[in-house]
Design an enzyme around this catalytic site. Structure first.
Site, PDB file in Angstrom:
ATOM      1  CE  LYS A  82      -3.942  -2.202   2.172  1.00  0.00           C
ATOM      2  NZ  LYS A  82      -4.534  -2.687   3.408  1.00  0.00           N
TER       3      LYS A  82
ATOM      4  CD  GLN B 121      -3.888  -4.356   6.751  1.00  0.00           C
ATOM      5  OE1 GLN B 121      -3.624  -3.482   5.948  1.00  0.00           O
ATOM      6  NE2 GLN B 121      -4.667  -5.385   6.455  1.00  0.00           N
TER       7      GLN B 121
ATOM      8  CG  ASP C  51     -10.332  -0.022   4.919  1.00  0.00           C
ATOM      9  OD1 ASP C  51     -10.084  -0.376   3.755  1.00  0.00           O
ATOM     10  OD2 ASP C  51      -9.663  -0.371   5.902  1.00  0.00           O
TER      11      ASP C  51
END
Ligand code: NAD
Length: 299
Positions: free
Chosen positions: A55, A99, A122
């Site tokens: 990422k 995460q 997200d």
């Protein structure tokens, strides 16, 4: 991938990343705006470390600012919430990704609830979930979870108009199954959500013009579950024993058999997987534009 019915997610994701990069160049030139993405990793999960590294690299490659925060396994919930608060207030940070999974001492929901919904790239915050389900558009449009967003992009690219098609989503998680169903409803599909308690799953699956597999069971979906000509999107990422003691990744669909029946199918690897990070970058650009009061580019 040369077969005509294979959906090449790797190539589509590369194209999307290129469009994101161009949009970033324009935002810098026209508005002096450099989108920034903060990624927070708690503990030392090898799989998560690979994701976070990829990422950060792809964020930088797209011309955006990448902020990495690696915290120890012993981090308390209060410490993580303090970092989220700091990132929420940082004007250089437009997107925040924590995460998952998090260590046991931290409640995931508390962390998701603490995110500024505008920076929740997200799309897991309840405000974004609600806006997705109510179909909010314009300045208050939701941040959409990256994996289902990638799936819908691949489907629209291959099939064009999805209106009226029967879609079956196998899996009802908050991360994939539920938002996937919402996106398909938005495209005017007739949507069925199947899951571990569904009766006669093969028969339900055979009704699908679009079959989305988000289960996490290696090669569970067989060729005779698939309606001839259907589009099959395989979200599963399952590590299984391979040759010579090595492991390999397979999806939820028995691709070798299914591709003889399906009209279009995503391979694993190289299908949905690469789309997830590309959509994260796209969401960061969208978030940065909305925070700056600029119309987001059509990516
Ligand atoms: P999850 O474990 O949260 O949900 C799995 C769902 O499958 C559940 O809703 C459950 O009801 C259903 N299920 C389980 N067993 C079943 C069965 N025998 N029959 C029918 N339904 C069954 O998983 P998730 O987070 O939604 O992820 C699903 C899969 O997608 C996993 O393999 C995961 O690794 C993968 N994934 C891939 C990406 C990507 O970027 N490609 C992103 C997220 C998840």
């Amino acid at each position: 991938m040369s077969e005509a019915n294979i959906i090449d997610g790797k190539a589509f994701a590369a194209g999307l990343r290129e469009r994101v990069g161009k949009a970033v160049t324009r935002l810098k030139a026209d508005h002096g705006l450099t989108p920034g993405l903060a990624v927070v990793l708690v503990g030392e999960n090898p799989a998560s470390e690979v994701y976070v590294r990829n990422k950060a690299r792809q964020t930088a490659e797209a011309g955006m600012q990448s902020f990495e925060h690696k915290l120890s396994l012993e981090t308390t919930q209060a410490e993580l919430l303090a970092l989220v608060d700091k990132l929420n207030k940082d004007p250089a940070v437009h997107g925040i990704l924590v995460q998952l999974p998090l260590p046991d001492q931290i409640a995931e929901q508390a962390v998701i609830d603490a995110l500024d919904p505008a920076k929740d790239v997200d799309g897991f915050h309840v405000i974004n979930v609600g806006r997705l389900s109510t179909g909010t558009t314009g300045a208050n449009a939701p941040m959409v979870p990256c994996t289902p967003l990638g799936c819908i992009m691949l489907l629209k690219d291959r099939l064009g108009n999805l209106s009226g098609l029967n879609a079956v989503v196998i899996g009802r998680s908050n991360i994939v199954g539920k938002p996937m169903a919402q996106l398909l409803i938005k495209e005017s599909c007739t949507v069925t959500i199947a899951h571990s308690r569904t009766r006669d799953l093969p028969a339900v699956a055979r009704g699908a013009d679009i079959l989305i597999a988000a289960v996490g069971r290696p090669q569970m979906i067989k060729a005779d579950w698939i309606k001839p000509g259907a589009a099959v999107i395989d979200v599963g990422i399952n590590r299984v024993a391979g040759e010579g003691g090595k492991s390999r990744i397979v999806g939820d669909v028995d691709t070798a058999g299914a591709k003889a029946v399906a009209g279009a199918i995503t391979p694993v690897p190289g299908g949905v997987g690469p789309m997830t990070i590309a959509c994260l970058l796209a969401n960061t650009v969208t978030a940065a534009c909305r925070q700056a009061g600029i119309e987001p580019p059509d990516l």
